[in-house]
Design a protein around this motif. Structure first.
Motif, PDB file in Angstrom:
ATOM      1  N   ALA A 282       0.828  -1.203   0.000  1.00 40.53           N
ATOM      2  CA  ALA A 282       0.000   0.000   0.000  1.00 40.53           C
ATOM      3  C   ALA A 282       0.865   1.256   0.000  1.00 40.53           C
ATOM      4  CB  ALA A 282      -0.926  -0.006   1.215  1.00 40.53           C
ATOM      5  N   TYR A 283       1.928   1.235   0.774  1.00 37.03           N
ATOM      6  CA  TYR A 283       2.834   2.384   0.870  1.00 37.03           C
ATOM      7  C   TYR A 283       3.508   2.676  -0.466  1.00 37.03           C
ATOM      8  CZ  TYR A 283       7.470   4.445   1.733  1.00 37.03           C
ATOM      9  OH  TYR A 283       8.606   5.192   1.663  1.00 37.03           O
ATOM     10  N   GLU A 284       3.965   1.651  -1.149  1.00 43.22           N
ATOM     11  CA  GLU A 284       4.659   1.861  -2.413  1.00 43.22           C
ATOM     12  C   GLU A 284       3.720   2.439  -3.467  1.00 43.22           C
ATOM     13  OE1 GLU A 284       6.554  -1.833  -3.337  1.00 43.22           O
ATOM     14  OE2 GLU A 284       8.137  -1.564  -1.826  1.00 43.22           O
ATOM     15  N   VAL A 285       2.457   2.006  -3.448  1.00 46.71           N
ATOM     16  CA  VAL A 285       1.474   2.564  -4.378  1.00 46.71           C
ATOM     17  C   VAL A 285       1.212   4.033  -4.049  1.00 46.71           C
ATOM     18  CG1 VAL A 285      -0.955   2.500  -5.079  1.00 46.71           C
ATOM     19  CG2 VAL A 285       0.349   0.378  -4.922  1.00 46.71           C
ATOM     20  N   ALA A 286       1.005   4.321  -2.756  1.00 51.05           N
ATOM     21  CA  ALA A 286       0.729   5.696  -2.349  1.00 51.05           C
ATOM     22  C   ALA A 286       1.909   6.618  -2.657  1.00 51.05           C
ATOM     23  CB  ALA A 286       0.410   5.737  -0.858  1.00 51.05           C
ATOM     24  N   LEU A 287       3.111   6.139  -2.430  1.00 55.93           N
ATOM     25  CA  LEU A 287       4.303   6.943  -2.711  1.00 55.93           C
ATOM     26  C   LEU A 287       4.430   7.217  -4.202  1.00 55.93           C
ATOM     27  CD1 LEU A 287       6.955   8.223  -1.664  1.00 55.93           C
ATOM     28  CD2 LEU A 287       8.049   5.977  -2.013  1.00 55.93           C
ATOM     29  N   ARG A 288       4.230   6.182  -4.996  1.00 55.37           N
ATOM     30  CA  ARG A 288       4.345   6.334  -6.444  1.00 55.37           C
ATOM     31  C   ARG A 288       3.285   7.302  -6.983  1.00 55.37           C
ATOM     32  NH1 ARG A 288       4.391   1.413  -7.376  1.00 55.37           N
ATOM     33  NH2 ARG A 288       2.233   1.022  -7.976  1.00 55.37           N
ATOM     34  N   LEU A 289       2.052   7.152  -6.514  1.00 52.46           N
ATOM     35  CA  LEU A 289       0.986   8.015  -7.012  1.00 52.46           C
ATOM     36  C   LEU A 289       1.203   9.465  -6.580  1.00 52.46           C
ATOM     37  CD1 LEU A 289      -2.730   7.310  -7.337  1.00 52.46           C
ATOM     38  CD2 LEU A 289      -2.055   9.321  -6.048  1.00 52.46           C
ATOM     39  N   SER A 290       1.682   9.649  -5.346  1.00 45.52           N
ATOM     40  CA  SER A 290       1.877  11.013  -4.848  1.00 45.52           C
ATOM     41  C   SER A 290       2.930  11.772  -5.651  1.00 45.52           C
ATOM     42  CB  SER A 290       2.277  10.983  -3.378  1.00 45.52           C
ATOM     43  OG  SER A 290       3.596  10.474  -3.197  1.00 45.52           O
ATOM     44  N   LYS A 291       3.836  11.051  -6.308  1.00 48.74           N
ATOM     45  CA  LYS A 291       4.871  11.695  -7.108  1.00 48.74           C
ATOM     46  C   LYS A 291       4.434  11.949  -8.550  1.00 48.74           C
ATOM     47  CE  LYS A 291       8.795   9.875  -4.470  1.00 48.74           C
ATOM     48  NZ  LYS A 291      10.034   9.047  -4.505  1.00 48.74           N
ATOM     49  N   ARG A 292       3.244  11.401  -8.896  1.00 42.24           N
ATOM     50  CA  ARG A 292       2.777  11.544 -10.275  1.00 42.24           C
ATOM     51  C   ARG A 292       1.461  12.303 -10.393  1.00 42.24           C
ATOM     52  NH1 ARG A 292       3.668   5.249 -12.270  1.00 42.24           N
ATOM     53  NH2 ARG A 292       5.941   5.184 -12.005  1.00 42.24           N
ATOM     54  N   TYR A 293       0.732  12.384  -9.303  1.00 47.25           N
ATOM     55  CA  TYR A 293      -0.625  12.926  -9.365  1.00 47.25           C
ATOM     56  C   TYR A 293      -0.693  14.301  -8.713  1.00 47.25           C
ATOM     57  CZ  TYR A 293      -5.692  13.208  -8.642  1.00 47.25           C
ATOM     58  OH  TYR A 293      -7.003  13.608  -8.634  1.00 47.25           O
ATOM     59  N   SER A 294      -1.358  15.224  -9.375  1.00 46.32           N
ATOM     60  CA  SER A 294      -1.475  16.573  -8.830  1.00 46.32           C
ATOM     61  C   SER A 294      -2.895  16.915  -8.415  1.00 46.32           C
ATOM     62  CB  SER A 294      -0.998  17.591  -9.864  1.00 46.32           C
ATOM     63  OG  SER A 294      -1.800  17.517 -11.028  1.00 46.32           O
ATOM     64  N   GLY A 295      -3.841  16.069  -8.749  1.00 43.37           N
ATOM     65  CA  GLY A 295      -5.225  16.378  -8.423  1.00 43.37           C
ATOM     66  C   GLY A 295      -5.656  17.626  -9.164  1.00 43.37           C
ATOM     67  N   ARG A 296      -6.324  18.520  -8.479  1.00 42.75           N
ATOM     68  CA  ARG A 296      -6.765  19.770  -9.107  1.00 42.75           C
ATOM     69  C   ARG A 296      -5.805  20.916  -8.800  1.00 42.75           C
ATOM     70  NH1 ARG A 296     -13.368  19.717  -8.197  1.00 42.75           N
ATOM     71  NH2 ARG A 296     -13.728  17.737  -9.287  1.00 42.75           N
ATOM     72  N   SER A 297      -4.706  20.590  -8.161  1.00 40.16           N
ATOM     73  CA  SER A 297      -3.723  21.622  -7.844  1.00 40.16           C
ATOM     74  C   SER A 297      -2.604  21.589  -8.878  1.00 40.16           C
ATOM     75  CB  SER A 297      -3.153  21.384  -6.446  1.00 40.16           C
ATOM     76  OG  SER A 297      -2.483  20.130  -6.411  1.00 40.16           O
ATOM     77  N   ILE A 298      -1.787  22.608  -8.863  1.00 43.36           N
ATOM     78  CA  ILE A 298      -0.670  22.654  -9.810  1.00 43.36           C
ATOM     79  C   ILE A 298       0.469  21.741  -9.376  1.00 43.36           C
ATOM     80  CG2 ILE A 298       1.081  24.150 -10.844  1.00 43.36           C
ATOM     81  CD1 ILE A 298      -0.950  26.414 -10.758  1.00 43.36           C
ATOM     82  N   PRO A 299       0.944  21.795  -8.125  1.00 42.95           N
ATOM     83  CA  PRO A 299       2.049  20.914  -7.732  1.00 42.95           C
ATOM     84  C   PRO A 299       1.568  19.484  -7.493  1.00 42.95           C
ATOM     85  CG  PRO A 299       1.329  22.204  -5.841  1.00 42.95           C
ATOM     86  CD  PRO A 299       0.567  22.718  -7.025  1.00 42.95           C
ATOM     87  N   LEU A 300       2.501  18.572  -7.561  1.00 44.25           N
ATOM     88  CA  LEU A 300       2.207  17.183  -7.220  1.00 44.25           C
ATOM     89  C   LEU A 300       1.847  17.101  -5.745  1.00 44.25           C
ATOM     90  CD1 LEU A 300       5.172  15.469  -9.101  1.00 44.25           C
ATOM     91  CD2 LEU A 300       2.799  15.623  -9.862  1.00 44.25           C
ATOM     92  N   ILE A 301       0.987  16.142  -5.392  1.00 45.81           N
ATOM     93  CA  ILE A 301       0.524  16.095  -4.007  1.00 45.81           C
ATOM     94  C   ILE A 301       1.639  15.731  -3.036  1.00 45.81           C
ATOM     95  CG2 ILE A 301      -1.843  15.523  -4.685  1.00 45.81           C
ATOM     96  CD1 ILE A 301      -1.316  12.661  -3.815  1.00 45.81           C
ATOM     97  N   THR A 302       2.702  15.110  -3.545  1.00 42.89           N
ATOM     98  CA  THR A 302       3.813  14.784  -2.647  1.00 42.89           C
ATOM     99  C   THR A 302       4.507  16.038  -2.125  1.00 42.89           C
ATOM    100  OG1 THR A 302       5.747  13.355  -2.409  1.00 42.89           O
ATOM    101  CG2 THR A 302       5.630  14.655  -4.401  1.00 42.89           C
ATOM    102  N   GLN A 303       4.284  17.155  -2.806  1.00 38.82           N
ATOM    103  CA  GLN A 303       4.920  18.406  -2.384  1.00 38.82           C
ATOM    104  C   GLN A 303       4.165  19.099  -1.248  1.00 38.82           C
ATOM    105  OE1 GLN A 303       5.971  20.953  -5.710  1.00 38.82           O
ATOM    106  NE2 GLN A 303       6.445  19.184  -7.011  1.00 38.82           N
ATOM    107  N   PHE A 304       2.993  18.568  -0.918  1.00 38.31           N
ATOM    108  CA  PHE A 304       2.272  19.093   0.240  1.00 38.31           C
ATOM    109  C   PHE A 304       2.836  18.445   1.486  1.00 38.31           C
ATOM    110  CE2 PHE A 304      -0.637  19.917  -3.233  1.00 38.31           C
ATOM    111  CZ  PHE A 304      -1.105  21.195  -2.937  1.00 38.31           C
ATOM    112  N   GLY A 305       3.190  19.262   2.453  1.00 41.09           N
ATOM    113  CA  GLY A 305       3.884  18.763   3.636  1.00 41.09           C
ATOM    114  C   GLY A 305       3.182  17.641   4.349  1.00 41.09           C
ATOM    115  N   ASN A 306       1.859  17.737   4.504  1.00 40.22           N
ATOM    116  CA  ASN A 306       1.173  16.709   5.273  1.00 40.22           C
ATOM    117  C   ASN A 306       1.243  15.348   4.599  1.00 40.22           C
ATOM    118  OD1 ASN A 306      -0.537  17.727   3.230  1.00 40.22           O
ATOM    119  ND2 ASN A 306      -2.345  16.899   4.267  1.00 40.22           N
ATOM    120  N   VAL A 307       1.276  15.322   3.270  1.00 39.01           N
ATOM    121  CA  VAL A 307       1.403  14.054   2.546  1.00 39.01           C
ATOM    122  C   VAL A 307       2.762  13.418   2.831  1.00 39.01           C
ATOM    123  CG1 VAL A 307       1.552  12.977   0.271  1.00 39.01           C
ATOM    124  CG2 VAL A 307      -0.211  14.691   0.735  1.00 39.01           C
ATOM    125  N   GLY A 308       3.797  14.230   2.755  1.00 40.19           N
ATOM    126  CA  GLY A 308       5.136  13.716   3.051  1.00 40.19           C
ATOM    127  C   GLY A 308       5.278  13.264   4.493  1.00 40.19           C
TER     128      GLY A 308
END
Length: 430
Positions: A282-308
């Motif tokens: 589950a962690y590897e999927v979440a990590l991979r998606l967070s580095k590729r997916y931006s949702g409706r925002s401009i930056p990737l979601i991994t760049q949001f502190g709470n996600v990291g």
């Protein structure tokens, strides 16, 4: 000398072998199996993967090499289990059930029994041998409850084994046998906990008997309520079933509690590492998606502190879970597969924390976690099942820990000092 957590070359080879099998063989069977609504049919669709695991020695890896097994230590087997569980913990459970159903023979069987039963398991010409562990009973049976409901007062075993000449005659029912076989008619062999003595109270009078497939008077089915139809939920009925007296594990006579306790202690670190494998996936999927997916925002979601922050917390918990499982497995290897308290604490701690890790990963992935490609539905199901799986955390495992801690001679630093902490008999009131 420092404490070394580095795998040896042999252990690394075991890990690579299990990972290669899981990713190249097992993974290909999951899609068809998971799409099957009937869980027995889904189980059968993994049969080809099991046959390959048998051929590679994975299915019987925990058995001694003297009887045809791979001779893996508990620690080695734990390393392999993580790799399988990261792909399919249900399949890991199928392999584990071979240990549940055969390790008691390794521990308590005489030489003839080991040659007869363990050797049969490792030399099956059809390469599909399945063993089972059969202990718990349906609620409401005469003198019966499930072992996990009250492990200290096993008047909960109502299955009787009456000696008549050169046979034991078995009567009663068992629930949650760990294997129904590929055709739903039972495993090749099963270790059955039965009442051979007249003693009532705690675990006295219980013994372990090997019951072979095809024994007249033994039927295998499933509960009529239809709530669960997993191959590990088989309902076994014994109606004047005659089992040869030589199938009794003599060293367990009126000591069935020792078998139960030791088997579930052996299971502890394996269940823990299985949970770690599920969380890792589950962690590897979440990590991979967070580095590729931006949702409706401009930056990737991994760049949001709470996600990291969440991903970092999950990663740390998985690492600590792995090391606890390794430590408990290592303790088992050093103390003749006895780890009644450490095995229980490991299963308790790790399986419950890993469930939280899977849920946190699902929160990161959000609405996408329902998509089949991410497997979160299966991950959550498996993570939720492990804490209540064999020797449930809220009952048997916590009771075991409490019982050991309450003993007058218990050393609270025993595990840290690598001292043996053996439980000779289950004691308590009730």
């Amino acid at each position: 000398m420092t404490i070394d957590f580095t795998m040896s070359a042999a252990q690394k080879a075991i890990q690579v072998k299990a990972r290669t099998f899981s990713e190249s063989v097992l993974a290909s069977s999951i899609h068809d199996a998971d799409s099957e609504l009937d869980l027995i049919s889904a189980f059968v669709k993994r049969k080809s993967a099991y046959i390959e695991a048998y051929r590679q020695g994975i299915a019987t890896a925990m058995l001694p090499s003297a009887y045809g097994g791979a001779g893996l230590s508990c620690l080695d087997f734990t390393i392999a289990t993580e790799e399988i569980s990261a792909i399919d913990p249900g399949f890991a459970c199928t392999v584990l059930c071979n240990g549940f159903g055969l390790m008691p023979i390794v521990w308590y069987g005489d030489e003839a029994q080991k040659r007869r039963f363990v050797r049969a398991a490792t030399s099956d010409p059809d390469e599909q041998y399945l063993a089972a562990w059969t202990a718990a009973e349906p609620s409401g049976e005469p003198q019966a409850t499930t072992i996990s409901e009250n492990p200290l007062a096993a008047t909960g075993i109502g299955l009787t084994a009456t000696l008549r000449g050169d046979h034991y005659v078995l009567n009663g029912r068992k629930k949650w046998s760990s294997g129904a076989g590929w055709d739903g008619l039972g495993s090749n062999s099963q270790i059955v906990i039965a009442r051979t003595g007249r003693e009532i109270g705690y675990m006295r009078g219980l013994s372990a008997i090997v019951v072979e497939r095809g024994t007249e008077g033994v039927t295998c089915g499933f509960a009529s309520d239809g709530v669960s139809r997993k191959p590990t939920d088989a309902l076994i009925e014994f109606n004047n079933a005659e089992v040869p007296v030589e199938n009794l594990l003599r060293a367990t006579e009126s000591r069935g509690d020792v078998v139960i306790n030791r088997n579930f202690a052996w299971f502890g670190p394996v269940a823990a590492i299985a949970a770690a494998g599920v969380a890792r996936a589950a962690y590897e999927v979440a990590l991979r998606l967070s580095k590729r997916y931006s949702g409706r925002s401009i930056p990737l979601i991994t760049q949001f502190g709470n996600v990291g922050y969440v991903l970092g917390e999950v990663a740390a918990k998985i690492e600590s879970a792995r090391y606890f499982a390794w430590r408990a497995a290592d303790y088992l290897d050093k103390h003749e597969d006895h780890a009644e308290i450490l095995g229980a604490m490991c299963k308790l701690n790790v399986t419950e924390i890993m469930f939280d890790c899977v849920f946190k990963c699902m929160q990161i992935v959000g609405a996408h976690n329902a998509e089949r490609q991410y497997s979160f539905t299966r991950n959550l199901h498996d993570a939720a099942l492990l804490p209540i799986f064999d020797a449930g955390n809220m009952t048997m495992q916590r009771r075991r820990v409490e019982g050991v801690l309450a003993a007058d001679g218990f050393n609270p630093r025993g595990a840290m000092d690598d001292e043996p902490i053996y439980v000779q008999r289950m004691t308590g009131s009730g």
